[in-house]
Each structure stands twice: as C-alpha cells, then as structure tokens.
Design an enzyme around this catalytic site. Structure first.
Site, PDB file in Angstrom:
ATOM      1  CG  ASN A  13      -1.704   1.269   1.390  1.00  0.00           C
ATOM      2  OD1 ASN A  13      -1.777   2.076   0.457  1.00  0.00           O
ATOM      3  ND2 ASN A  13      -2.306   1.465   2.556  1.00  0.00           N
ATOM      4  CE  LYS A  15       0.113   3.144   4.726  1.00  0.00           C
ATOM      5  NZ  LYS A  15       0.257   3.195   6.174  1.00  0.00           N
ATOM      6  CG  HIS A  98      -5.559   2.072   5.106  1.00  0.00           C
ATOM      7  ND1 HIS A  98      -5.061   3.013   5.961  1.00  0.00           N
ATOM      8  CD2 HIS A  98      -4.617   1.118   4.993  1.00  0.00           C
ATOM      9  CE1 HIS A  98      -3.853   2.639   6.348  1.00  0.00           C
ATOM     10  NE2 HIS A  98      -3.557   1.495   5.772  1.00  0.00           N
ATOM     11  CD  GLU A 100      -2.489   5.522   6.657  1.00  0.00           C
ATOM     12  OE1 GLU A 100      -2.482   5.575   5.410  1.00  0.00           O
ATOM     13  OE2 GLU A 100      -1.601   4.950   7.318  1.00  0.00           O
ATOM     14  CD  GLU A 170      -3.230  -2.412   7.250  1.00  0.00           C
ATOM     15  OE1 GLU A 170      -2.117  -2.675   6.789  1.00  0.00           O
ATOM     16  OE2 GLU A 170      -3.827  -1.358   6.987  1.00  0.00           O
ATOM     17  N   GLY A 176       2.845   2.296  10.689  1.00  0.00           N
ATOM     18  CA  GLY A 176       3.789   3.387  10.511  1.00  0.00           C
ATOM     19  C   GLY A 176       4.523   3.762  11.784  1.00  0.00           C
ATOM     20  CB  SER A 216       5.505  -1.873  11.793  1.00  0.00           C
ATOM     21  OG  SER A 216       5.137  -0.519  12.027  1.00  0.00           O
ATOM     22  N   GLY A 238       5.246   1.169   4.501  1.00  0.00           N
ATOM     23  CA  GLY A 238       6.585   1.719   4.289  1.00  0.00           C
ATOM     24  C   GLY A 238       7.535   0.799   3.524  1.00  0.00           C
TER      25      GLY A 238
HETATM   26  P1  13P Z   1       3.279   0.324   7.560  1.00  0.00           P
HETATM   27  O1  13P Z   1       3.753  -1.004   6.975  1.00  0.00           O
HETATM   28  O2  13P Z   1       4.039   1.496   7.054  1.00  0.00           O
HETATM   29  O3  13P Z   1       3.172   0.254   9.048  1.00  0.00           O
HETATM   30  O4  13P Z   1       1.779   0.521   7.019  1.00  0.00           O
HETATM   31  C1  13P Z   1       0.886  -0.503   7.127  1.00  0.00           C
HETATM   32  C2  13P Z   1      -0.328  -0.147   6.379  1.00  0.00           C
HETATM   33  O5  13P Z   1      -1.056   0.757   6.757  1.00  0.00           O
HETATM   34  C3  13P Z   1      -0.632  -0.875   5.141  1.00  0.00           C
HETATM   35  O6  13P Z   1      -1.903  -0.583   4.691  1.00  0.00           O
END
Ligand code: 13P
Length: 255
Positions: A13, A15, A98, A100, A170, A176, A216, A238
C-alpha cells in the site's frame, strides 16, 4: 485445513507516495526481484499512478490495485472514483476501509460496507482493512471492534462473493509506528476474524479465506508473522516503497 492450501497474498500500500514516473521506476526495479514468487503480489497505488503502474507491471506477476473507491455508480461527487471506472481501466484490486481513511477522511463502517458492495458489483477484488486503535486494545475490546467492523462490511455479501475479498487485519497502533504486533497477537486476531467468517459462512469458506496482517511488517519480521497459522499474507506500507525490502517479504511468503 492445511495452511499451505491458502496461497499467501503480499500487497503493498503505497499510500500518498510516488509520482507516475517514480511508480514506473520502482515497479521496473521490483519485477525481477519478485518474479516466480509462490504467492500473489499486489501493489496498491495512488489513482494517478494506476496507468503507469499497470503498464510497468504488464507481463509480470505483479497485480495493481487502487487505494479506495466510491460507492455510487456515478454523479456529483467531486474528486471521487467509481468502481466501474476502476474496472474499465483494468484495475483488478482495491483497498477499502484503510484506517487512514477512517481516521482522516470520515470513513465509517457503513460507508466501508457501501464501498464493498459497489466494488463487488463491479467485479473488483477487495482488500478490506479492519483493526483496533490503541485505546480499544487497552480496554480489551479488540475482538468486539474487529468483529463489528468485519460484520458490518460484509453485510449482504454472499458466500460466493467471498472469493473476491481479502481481509487485512491492521492494528492501528502498529501502522507506521515501527511497533509491530507480536506474531501471537497478529495470529490471535486473524483467528478471531476466521472464526467469525466460519460463523457467518461456514467452516469451508473460513478455511479458504485469506487474512493478511498489516502494521510495520518488514523484511526482518515478515517470516515469523507469515508463519502463523491464520496469517495468510501481509499489507505492507513503508517497506513496499523499497524494492529490496518488499521483495524480501514476498520471498518470506513464498516458502
Ligand atoms: P506500515 O507497513 O508502514 O506500518 O503501514 C501498514 C499499512 O497501513 C498498510 O496498509
């Protein structure tokens, strides 16, 4: 059921990262590194990158997805993209719900459910995200939160449509932050989700259902997380922005 019968899905992802030219360059770099993987490989990218990403991924084992979709067929929804638009553009996957989107853009369980319906009707494959925030985990209500999110998102979804849905667990506190859920914590909640699918759709459907962990996940912790019985893949933020790290996770899922 043998876990090995569920083919893992490793999805990135991105983002709000990468311009179209950066998307092309990153996918060109990833292609040889993930070729021949014994898992499905998906990259979910910003809308504006979709064409460049699909062109770069053509002929490879990388599938492309969007990061959101609107529930209406069409209309006065400035800035939004419909499921039919994604379908006609040739985009096979879409992330829905998601954290976010839930946290920053007013996404609710009901709008998630409406997006799921629209995406299924258009024939898209969905990565449906659920997960608790830290305060909910501290209160001991992770199971209730995740089950409610899942059950509402799946309201009206028929058993035969489940093959087009993956759930990504998640935990919001792990996204993150560098703070990964322990393999046991990840497996515990993925199992709770699988048990819910069994209650709603029967054990056979639950046994086949793909449940990812996200938060993460990286090249160092992926193998241990992916080895858990109820963890069938990962949704990677990430670490999906770096070809070598993402490829290492794909490799960890391919054993
Ligand atoms: P990270 O791997 O950066 O923690 O993000 C996870 C995520 O939100 C994937 O959708």
């Amino acid at each position: 059921m043998d876990k090995a019968l569920r083919r893992p899905v490793i999805a990135g992802n991105w983002k709000m990262n990468n311009t179209p030219s950066q998307a092309k360059a990153l996918i060109e770099e990833m292609k040889p590194l993930v070729a021949g993987a014994d898992c499905d490989v998906v990259l979910c990218v910003p809308y504006i990158d979709l064409y460049a990403a699909m062109e770069a991924a053509e002929g490879s084992n990388i599938k492309i997805g969007a990061e959101n979709v609107h529930w209406a067929e069409k209309g006065a929804f400035t800035g939004e993209v419909s499921a039919q638009m994604l379908k006609e553009a040739g985009v096979p996957y879409v992330i829905i719900g998601h954290s976010e989107r839930r946290q920053y853009f007013g996404e609710t369980d009901v709008t998630v459910r409406n997006r799921v319906r629209a995406a299924l009707d258009a024939g898209l494959k969905i990565i449906l995200c659920v997960g608790e925030v830290l305060s909910e985990r501290k209160l001991g209500i992770t199971s209730e939160v995740v089950c409610a999110q899942t059950e509402i998102a799946l309201a009206g979804v028929k058993a035969e449509e489940l093959k087009n849905i993956i759930i990504a667990y998640e935990p919001v506190w792990a996204i993150g932050t560098g703070e990964t859920a322990t393999p046991e914590q990840a497996n515990e909640v993925c199992k709770i989700i699988r048990d819910l699918i069994a209650r709603l759709y029967g054990k056979d459907e639950a046994d086949r259902f793909i449940i990812q962990y996200g938060g993460s996940m990286n090249d160092a912790n992926a193998a241990e997380l992916l080895a858990q019985y109820d963890v069938d893949g990962g949704l990677i933020g990430g670490a999906s922005l770096k070809a070598d790290k993402f490829a290492a996770i794909v490799k960890a899922a391919s054993v």
